[in-house]
Design a protein around this motif. Structure first.
Motif, mmCIF file in Angstrom:
data_model
loop_
_atom_site.group_PDB
_atom_site.id
_atom_site.type_symbol
_atom_site.label_atom_id
_atom_site.label_comp_id
_atom_site.label_asym_id
_atom_site.label_seq_id
_atom_site.Cartn_x
_atom_site.Cartn_y
_atom_site.Cartn_z
ATOM 1 N N TYR A 70 -17.453 -46.910 -5.332
ATOM 2 C CA TYR A 70 -18.726 -47.423 -5.834
ATOM 3 C C TYR A 70 -19.750 -46.298 -5.751
ATOM 4 N N GLU A 76 -30.198 -48.496 -6.190
ATOM 5 C CA GLU A 76 -29.397 -49.608 -6.717
ATOM 6 C C GLU A 76 -28.247 -49.939 -5.772
ATOM 7 N N ARG A 79 -29.693 -51.979 -2.967
ATOM 8 C CA ARG A 79 -29.975 -53.350 -3.422
ATOM 9 C C ARG A 79 -28.693 -54.178 -3.490
ATOM 10 N N ALA A 80 -27.640 -53.583 -4.034
ATOM 11 C CA ALA A 80 -26.363 -54.298 -4.161
ATOM 12 C C ALA A 80 -25.791 -54.635 -2.790
ATOM 13 N N ARG A 82 -27.464 -55.045 0.035
ATOM 14 C CA ARG A 82 -28.307 -56.087 0.650
ATOM 15 C C ARG A 82 -28.119 -57.444 -0.023
ATOM 16 N N ALA A 83 -27.706 -57.430 -1.288
ATOM 17 C CA ALA A 83 -27.451 -58.686 -2.009
ATOM 18 C C ALA A 83 -26.045 -59.206 -1.760
ATOM 19 N N GLY A 84 -25.261 -58.475 -0.969
ATOM 20 C CA GLY A 84 -23.900 -58.910 -0.657
ATOM 21 C C GLY A 84 -22.909 -58.653 -1.752
ATOM 22 N N ARG A 85 -23.217 -57.709 -2.643
ATOM 23 C CA ARG A 85 -22.344 -57.440 -3.794
ATOM 24 C C ARG A 85 -21.430 -56.242 -3.578
ATOM 25 N N LEU A 86 -21.360 -55.697 -2.398
ATOM 26 C CA LEU A 86 -20.483 -54.562 -2.151
ATOM 27 C C LEU A 86 -19.035 -55.045 -2.187
ATOM 28 N N SER A 88 -17.530 -56.428 -4.756
ATOM 29 C CA SER A 88 -17.302 -57.447 -5.780
ATOM 30 C C SER A 88 -17.842 -56.939 -7.111
ATOM 31 N N SER A 89 -17.290 -55.822 -7.530
ATOM 32 C CA SER A 89 -17.779 -55.145 -8.735
ATOM 33 C C SER A 89 -19.266 -54.905 -8.624
ATOM 34 N N ALA A 90 -19.660 -54.467 -7.426
ATOM 35 C CA ALA A 90 -21.045 -54.200 -7.068
ATOM 36 C C ALA A 90 -21.897 -54.022 -8.292
#
Length: 90
Positions: A70, A76, A79-80, A82-86, A88-90
């Motif tokens: 990633y 960005e 942000r990803a 902190r949004a919990g998107r690491l 998961s196709s961040a």
């Protein structure tokens, strides 16, 4: 196994605008386990793992547990994370 944070070797640089610190701080805040891999500096051409994984020489870059990578602008990435998107196709 933890993710690998490929970052510059200036681990002492803990300023909010420093790209590598910005991402590392987000990982810390979210409780993500990671291993720091210090990328060669200043010769970016020696960052062979990062280049092979992302097609770029820039860090920070994150190597996920499944072997995927990633890499985006550090703001960005933070942000990803902190949004919990690491991971998961961040």
């Amino acid at each position: 196994m933890a993710v690998k944070l490929h970052r510059c070797p200036a681990t002492w640089a803990k300023m909010s605008r420093h790209p590598c610190w910005r991402v590392q701080q987000a990982l810390d805040e979210m409780g993500v386990e990671y291993e720091i891999v210090k990328a060669p500096w200043p010769l970016r051409s020696r960052r062979t793992a990062v280049i092979e994984g992302t097609g770029q020489r820039a860090v920070p870059a994150i190597e996920l547990e499944d072997g995927t990578w990633y890499r985006e602008d550090s703001a960005e990435m933070a942000r990803a994370i902190r949004a919990g998107r690491l991971g998961s196709s961040a």
